[in-house]
Design a protein around this motif. Sequence first.
Motif, PDB file in Angstrom:
ATOM      1  N   PHE A 165     -45.384  -6.342 -70.876  1.00 39.16           N
ATOM      2  CA  PHE A 165     -45.795  -7.382 -71.829  1.00 39.16           C
ATOM      3  C   PHE A 165     -47.027  -6.931 -72.626  1.00 39.16           C
ATOM      4  O   PHE A 165     -47.125  -7.188 -73.825  1.00 39.16           O
ATOM      5  CB  PHE A 165     -46.111  -8.687 -71.097  1.00 39.16           C
TER       6      PHE A 165
ATOM      7  N   VAL B 297     -45.146 -13.279 -76.040  1.00 44.31           N
ATOM      8  CA  VAL B 297     -45.551 -12.102 -75.269  1.00 44.31           C
ATOM      9  C   VAL B 297     -47.009 -12.221 -74.832  1.00 44.31           C
ATOM     10  O   VAL B 297     -47.357 -11.928 -73.675  1.00 44.31           O
ATOM     11  CB  VAL B 297     -45.336 -10.814 -76.081  1.00 44.31           C
TER      12      VAL B 297
ATOM     13  N   LEU C 189     -38.818 -12.176 -70.711  1.00 39.75           N
ATOM     14  CA  LEU C 189     -38.821 -12.164 -72.174  1.00 39.75           C
ATOM     15  C   LEU C 189     -37.650 -12.991 -72.718  1.00 39.75           C
ATOM     16  O   LEU C 189     -37.832 -13.828 -73.618  1.00 39.75           O
ATOM     17  CB  LEU C 189     -38.744 -10.727 -72.685  1.00 39.75           C
TER      18      LEU C 189
END
Length: 324
Positions: free
Chosen positions: A202, A46, A91
Amino acid sequence: MPASLSDRPEGAPSSVLRDLPVLLVAVVWGSSFLAVQRVAEPGTVVAMLVLRFGLVLPLLGVVAWRALRRLSRAEWLGGAALGLVLSGIFLLETYGAVHTSATNAGLIISLAMVLTPLGESALGRTAPPRAFLAAAGLAVLGVALLTGDGGLRPPSLGDLLVLGAALVRTAYVLTMARTRAVRDADMLAVTWVQLAVATGVFAVVALLVGPAPWTVARSYGTGQWAWLLHLSLFCTLFAFFVQMWAVRATSPSRVSLLLGTEPLWAAVFGITVAGNRMGPLALLGGALVLVATEWGRRTAPAPRPAGGEAEPNAVGASPEPARV
């Protein structure tokens, strides 16, 4: 009178020069899975995504500023909604890439090229051509051999995450093609909105998961910064602008064909640079995926919008909306 560009033979130097930037985009996209593995670990995915798109947003924003000011409220909201979906794709894809081989990731994500026309047919309640269904079946067989490494081993967590990314990307492409709020909006501006929203997601997740982005940035050496800049400047910024230029400089089908070589380059980088080892049946599975996705691209049904008339910019008739 000199011949126009469209009248020149396909092998003419001008055609090669138009094709080369698009082919380079496919090459850098193919290298992106290897790049991710060089700059991210499961605990820093992330934070890396924040850094990757945080570097791109200001540069893209300078170019998009005037177009952004012209966006309507509905276009801002439509772009923001798509940005939420885009964050899910990145992701899943990035977490998947760090849990499987670069070769597997590049080949599995290419299934979106087969899944998208299947979704289009389902939404339109039309049966896809038999040749396309055969290509889809061949792709499934290829993935089974690839992820099972030629045996009966179940897919790894990374394989499943990348497959999930391919499914969400399919939904994203189909949704984008049907979202009236962004259909006629400036592509550059809408892309910036999507990236800004995804980067915001994020950043929020980074507060809860893993180290802070600036901590990860300080830990990077020269090599990791080079790979991160490769992801930001080449896989994202360069690729986006080439796509915008290419759809005007050459035919959409030609652009789609060249960009479709991405999984091939992913396999090349995975095997030659990352040192991925594949057994004979896994190699056969990878080859089947490549053949099936290209066969599927060529036999995919041309989609139609709700009104019934062919839509020139629809998925399947032209390259999918700009990928970053």
